[in-house]
Write a protein that holds these residues in place. Structure first.
Motif, PDB file in Angstrom:
ATOM      1  N   MET A   1       0.845  -1.168   0.000  1.00  0.00           N
ATOM      2  CA  MET A   1       0.000   0.000   0.000  1.00  0.00           C
ATOM      3  C   MET A   1       0.894   1.236   0.000  1.00  0.00           C
ATOM      4  N   LYS A   2       0.505   2.228  -0.756  1.00  0.00           N
ATOM      5  CA  LYS A   2       1.285   3.457  -0.783  1.00  0.00           C
ATOM      6  C   LYS A   2       1.053   4.231   0.503  1.00  0.00           C
ATOM      7  N   LYS A   3       1.958   5.163   0.748  1.00  0.00           N
ATOM      8  CA  LYS A   3       1.911   5.910   1.995  1.00  0.00           C
ATOM      9  C   LYS A   3       0.596   6.668   2.183  1.00  0.00           C
ATOM     10  N   ALA A   4       0.071   7.291   1.127  1.00  0.00           N
ATOM     11  CA  ALA A   4      -1.198   8.018   1.234  1.00  0.00           C
ATOM     12  C   ALA A   4      -2.345   7.055   1.546  1.00  0.00           C
ATOM     13  N   GLY A   5      -2.299   5.865   0.953  1.00  0.00           N
ATOM     14  CA  GLY A   5      -3.327   4.867   1.220  1.00  0.00           C
ATOM     15  C   GLY A   5      -3.300   4.387   2.656  1.00  0.00           C
ATOM     16  N   ILE A   6      -2.103   4.260   3.211  1.00  0.00           N
ATOM     17  CA  ILE A   6      -1.970   3.843   4.610  1.00  0.00           C
ATOM     18  C   ILE A   6      -2.556   4.905   5.530  1.00  0.00           C
ATOM     19  N   TRP A   7      -2.279   6.171   5.247  1.00  0.00           N
ATOM     20  CA  TRP A   7      -2.831   7.260   6.060  1.00  0.00           C
ATOM     21  C   TRP A   7      -4.343   7.287   5.984  1.00  0.00           C
ATOM     22  N   VAL A   8      -4.877   7.091   4.789  1.00  0.00           N
ATOM     23  CA  VAL A   8      -6.330   7.074   4.623  1.00  0.00           C
ATOM     24  C   VAL A   8      -6.928   5.901   5.396  1.00  0.00           C
ATOM     25  N   TRP A   9      -6.282   4.746   5.345  1.00  0.00           N
ATOM     26  CA  TRP A   9      -6.762   3.571   6.070  1.00  0.00           C
ATOM     27  C   TRP A   9      -6.749   3.810   7.577  1.00  0.00           C
ATOM     28  N   GLU A  10      -5.676   4.413   8.091  1.00  0.00           N
ATOM     29  CA  GLU A  10      -5.596   4.704   9.521  1.00  0.00           C
ATOM     30  C   GLU A  10      -6.667   5.706   9.936  1.00  0.00           C
ATOM     31  N   LEU A  11      -6.875   6.717   9.128  1.00  0.00           N
ATOM     32  CA  LEU A  11      -7.903   7.701   9.428  1.00  0.00           C
ATOM     33  C   LEU A  11      -9.288   7.056   9.405  1.00  0.00           C
ATOM     34  N   THR A  12      -9.501   6.146   8.470  1.00  0.00           N
ATOM     35  CA  THR A  12     -10.772   5.436   8.385  1.00  0.00           C
ATOM     36  C   THR A  12     -10.989   4.553   9.618  1.00  0.00           C
ATOM     37  N   LYS A  13      -9.934   3.862  10.065  1.00  0.00           N
ATOM     38  CA  LYS A  13     -10.048   3.035  11.274  1.00  0.00           C
ATOM     39  C   LYS A  13     -10.393   3.891  12.487  1.00  0.00           C
ATOM     40  N   LEU A  14      -9.695   5.022  12.627  1.00  0.00           N
ATOM     41  CA  LEU A  14      -9.951   5.896  13.765  1.00  0.00           C
ATOM     42  C   LEU A  14     -11.360   6.471  13.706  1.00  0.00           C
ATOM     43  N   ALA A  15     -11.780   6.907  12.536  1.00  0.00           N
ATOM     44  CA  ALA A  15     -13.137   7.449  12.385  1.00  0.00           C
ATOM     45  C   ALA A  15     -14.176   6.367  12.665  1.00  0.00           C
ATOM     46  N   GLY A  16     -13.930   5.140  12.236  1.00  0.00           N
ATOM     47  CA  GLY A  16     -14.854   4.039  12.505  1.00  0.00           C
ATOM     48  C   GLY A  16     -14.977   3.739  13.986  1.00  0.00           C
ATOM     49  N   VAL A  17     -13.850   3.701  14.679  1.00  0.00           N
ATOM     50  CA  VAL A  17     -13.861   3.454  16.125  1.00  0.00           C
ATOM     51  C   VAL A  17     -14.608   4.574  16.835  1.00  0.00           C
ATOM     52  N   MET A  18     -14.330   5.806  16.451  1.00  0.00           N
ATOM     53  CA  MET A  18     -15.011   6.936  17.083  1.00  0.00           C
ATOM     54  C   MET A  18     -16.510   6.918  16.791  1.00  0.00           C
ATOM     55  N   PHE A  19     -16.878   6.586  15.563  1.00  0.00           N
ATOM     56  CA  PHE A  19     -18.293   6.533  15.197  1.00  0.00           C
ATOM     57  C   PHE A  19     -19.037   5.496  16.025  1.00  0.00           C
ATOM     58  N   VAL A  20     -18.497   4.296  16.120  1.00  0.00           N
ATOM     59  CA  VAL A  20     -19.167   3.233  16.872  1.00  0.00           C
ATOM     60  C   VAL A  20     -19.247   3.590  18.356  1.00  0.00           C
ATOM     61  N   ALA A  21     -18.136   4.061  18.923  1.00  0.00           N
ATOM     62  CA  ALA A  21     -18.132   4.411  20.347  1.00  0.00           C
ATOM     63  C   ALA A  21     -19.116   5.536  20.644  1.00  0.00           C
ATOM     64  N   LEU A  22     -19.106   6.565  19.819  1.00  0.00           N
ATOM     65  CA  LEU A  22     -20.005   7.690  20.066  1.00  0.00           C
ATOM     66  C   LEU A  22     -21.462   7.348  19.786  1.00  0.00           C
ATOM     67  N   LEU A  23     -21.708   6.466  18.829  1.00  0.00           N
ATOM     68  CA  LEU A  23     -23.079   6.028  18.561  1.00  0.00           C
ATOM     69  C   LEU A  23     -23.651   5.282  19.760  1.00  0.00           C
ATOM     70  N   ILE A  24     -22.914   4.320  20.262  1.00  0.00           N
ATOM     71  CA  ILE A  24     -23.368   3.558  21.428  1.00  0.00           C
ATOM     72  C   ILE A  24     -23.550   4.489  22.625  1.00  0.00           C
ATOM     73  N   TYR A  25     -22.576   5.363  22.822  1.00  0.00           N
ATOM     74  CA  TYR A  25     -22.630   6.262  23.963  1.00  0.00           C
ATOM     75  C   TYR A  25     -23.790   7.249  23.839  1.00  0.00           C
ATOM     76  N   SER A  26     -24.057   7.720  22.642  1.00  0.00           N
ATOM     77  CA  SER A  26     -25.156   8.686  22.487  1.00  0.00           C
ATOM     78  C   SER A  26     -26.517   8.038  22.698  1.00  0.00           C
ATOM     79  N   VAL A  27     -26.663   6.781  22.319  1.00  0.00           N
ATOM     80  CA  VAL A  27     -27.934   6.090  22.553  1.00  0.00           C
ATOM     81  C   VAL A  27     -28.169   5.936  24.059  1.00  0.00           C
ATOM     82  N   VAL A  28     -27.152   5.486  24.768  1.00  0.00           N
ATOM     83  CA  VAL A  28     -27.273   5.337  26.223  1.00  0.00           C
ATOM     84  C   VAL A  28     -27.527   6.692  26.870  1.00  0.00           C
ATOM     85  N   ASN A  29     -26.798   7.698  26.409  1.00  0.00           N
ATOM     86  CA  ASN A  29     -26.924   9.034  26.966  1.00  0.00           C
ATOM     87  C   ASN A  29     -28.317   9.612  26.721  1.00  0.00           C
TER      88      ASN A  29
END
Length: 113
Positions: A1-29
């Motif tokens: 994978m090229k360097k830009a692709g790796i950065w995009v993948w890492e950003l996607t992983k982080l955004a996915g983790v944040m989305f799932v965590a905040l979704l669950i937390y917002s429902v409970v909240n």
């Protein structure tokens, strides 16, 4: 994978983790806020901003620990600080996150009573 692709993948992983965590937390909240009388009760108390700043800080501290300790060490990124957080920092951030979330709910339950 090229360097830009790796950065995009890492950003996607982080955004996915944040989305799932905040979704669950917002429902409970949302359920707890409705049980406490809704947003109006929180806004009327004047602690609306404090409540959400504590929650945001707590959730982000927990997401930081998860990302640094679980996802970043397995990454293909060549970063100087790729190793997991030390045990001391992991404990501190988890403690800060849990304390901030707990404090926000103490504020909410004080409003109820």
């Amino acid at each position: 994978m090229k360097k830009a692709g790796i950065w995009v993948w890492e950003l996607t992983k982080l955004a996915g983790v944040m989305f799932v965590a905040l979704l669950i937390y917002s429902v409970v909240n949302a359920l707890l806020l409705e049980a406490a009388g809704g947003m109006e009760a929180l806004e009327a108390s004047g602690l609306f901003t404090v409540f959400f700043l504590l929650q945001t800080g707590g959730v982000l501290a927990l997401i930081t620990v998860y990302y640094r300790n679980r996802l970043l060490p397995r990454s293909k990124l060549q970063l100087p600080a790729r190793e997991p957080l030390s045990q001391a920092w992991t404990r501190r951030l988890i403690g800060i996150g849990v304390a901030a979330i707990t404090a926000s709910y103490i504020i909410l339950f004080m409003i109820i009573l």
